[in-house]
Write an enzyme that holds these catalytic residues in place. Structure first.
Site, PDB file in Angstrom:
ATOM      1  N   ASP A  60      29.932  76.772  63.140  1.00  0.00           N
ATOM      2  CA  ASP A  60      28.475  76.459  62.649  1.00  0.00           C
ATOM      3  C   ASP A  60      27.319  76.553  63.644  1.00  0.00           C
ATOM      4  O   ASP A  60      26.133  76.737  63.339  1.00  0.00           O
ATOM      5  CB  ASP A  60      28.270  74.981  61.830  1.00  0.00           C
ATOM      6  CG  ASP A  60      28.461  74.056  62.737  1.00  0.00           C
ATOM      7  OD1 ASP A  60      28.763  74.166  63.907  1.00  0.00           O
ATOM      8  OD2 ASP A  60      28.310  72.757  62.271  1.00  0.00           O
ATOM      9  N   ASP A  99      34.253  76.557  60.406  1.00  0.00           N
ATOM     10  CA  ASP A  99      33.529  75.052  60.618  1.00  0.00           C
ATOM     11  C   ASP A  99      33.228  74.962  59.110  1.00  0.00           C
ATOM     12  O   ASP A  99      32.551  75.773  58.386  1.00  0.00           O
ATOM     13  CB  ASP A  99      32.398  75.491  61.333  1.00  0.00           C
ATOM     14  CG  ASP A  99      32.351  74.340  62.390  1.00  0.00           C
ATOM     15  OD1 ASP A  99      33.159  73.533  62.418  1.00  0.00           O
ATOM     16  OD2 ASP A  99      31.732  74.580  63.395  1.00  0.00           O
ATOM     17  N   GLU A 198      33.757  66.606  72.265  1.00  0.00           N
ATOM     18  CA  GLU A 198      32.615  67.419  72.916  1.00  0.00           C
ATOM     19  C   GLU A 198      31.884  66.401  73.784  1.00  0.00           C
ATOM     20  O   GLU A 198      31.428  65.261  73.156  1.00  0.00           O
ATOM     21  CB  GLU A 198      32.128  68.036  71.643  1.00  0.00           C
ATOM     22  CG  GLU A 198      30.534  68.618  72.209  1.00  0.00           C
ATOM     23  CD  GLU A 198      30.064  69.549  71.152  1.00  0.00           C
ATOM     24  OE1 GLU A 198      28.790  70.053  71.512  1.00  0.00           O
ATOM     25  OE2 GLU A 198      30.409  69.760  69.977  1.00  0.00           O
TER      26      GLU A 198
END
Length: 280
Positions: A60, A99, A198
């Site tokens: 995305d 995504d 992340e």
């Protein structure tokens, strides 16, 4: 590390089929590290596929690097479907992961299934990725039960940046670290085949990696995850601004700028096209 014909190397390996979820799980068992890159179009996807990158993510992040938004939030399923289809058509070996964009799955497991099914049917993806930990476990279970492989994503989840208070490192401190580890374990229990970590501390990422039987994919999570992913424009030095965890392996910004200026100069001077590039 040695491999056999039945278990080819993930990065750079050759086979007559696409990399599968099972291949990634076997790679985890062999303690084999592997790279993942984003891809949004046929030309770059083909280059990365031929380079041996085993997993390509139609992220995305296209919201920013393709469509010019300042976050991932505005991009839609309809925006990402043609990009996913292009990447799938251009590749022969890489596992293509799509995504699920903001607003396409948070409402319910049924909404997630509807969006994911479109990426599998219309985008020809082989898996999908969604953000969140324990709260999306029912969504993961529903997708996996329907035959759709799911990659999880925890830590800094860009779709939740407004509630996280910005782009900040996640999982610092004992309580936050324990919560992130619990999220990872719940995603594994729900059936996810891997999980992206992340912007989390290196030691925490290592702990999560050691305690999961599924691969971890790091981005800003230090060197001890099973795999690493970068947005390809960041990796290639094309993005004007990048996070601390990004390493540029080329300077495509300068390369493309120089090529554009050289072309423009020759057009202005009247030296292009010359006889070699003209028809008689």
């Amino acid at each position: 590390m040695s491999t056999t014909a039945s278990a080819p190397a993930l990065y750079g390996g050759t086979s007559g089929r696409r990399v599968s979820v099972r291949d990634l799980l076997q790679g985890k068992e062999r303690q084999e590290r592997w790279p993942m890159l984003t891809a949004y179009d046929a030309l770059t996807a083909r280059v990365f596929d031929e380079a041996g990158i085993p997993v390509l993510l139609v992220g995305d992040s296209a919201a920013m690097v393709v469509y010019g938004y300042d976050s991932t939030l505005p991009v839609t399923v309809d925006d990402l479907l043609p990009l996913t289809a292009a990447v799938s058509r251009a590749t022969k070996r890489a596992l293509v992961v799509a995504d699920l964009p903001f607003g396409s799955y948070q409402g319910s497991p049924e909404q997630a299934l509807e969006a994911a099914a479109r990426f599998m049917k219309e985008g020809h993806a082989q898996a999908v990725k969604l953000e969140g930990g324990r709260r999306v476990a029912p969504h993961v279970e529903t997708l996996v039960a329907a035959g759709i492989p799911v990659m999880g994503h925890i830590g800094l989840t860009p779709q939740s940046v407004n509630t996280l208070g910005g782009y900040r490192v996640q999982g610092r401190g004992e309580e936050a670290g324990a919560a992130l580890l619990a999220d990872a374990k719940e995603l594994e229990r729900a059936g996810a085949f891997s999980v992206v970590l992340e912007c989390v501390p290196t030691d925490l990422a290592e702990r999560v990696t050691e305690q999961l039987t599924i691969p971890t994919v790091g981005i800003g999570a230090g060197p001890r995850t099973d795999a690493q992913v970068l947005v390809w424009q960041d990796m290639a030095g094309l993005s004007p601004q990048v996070a601390k965890f990004v390493k540029a392996y080329a300077d495509l910004n300068e390369t493309l700028s120089s090529a554009a200026r050289a072309f423009a100069d020759e057009v202005v001077q009247g030296s292009f096209p010359d006889s070699e590039h003209s028809y008689n």
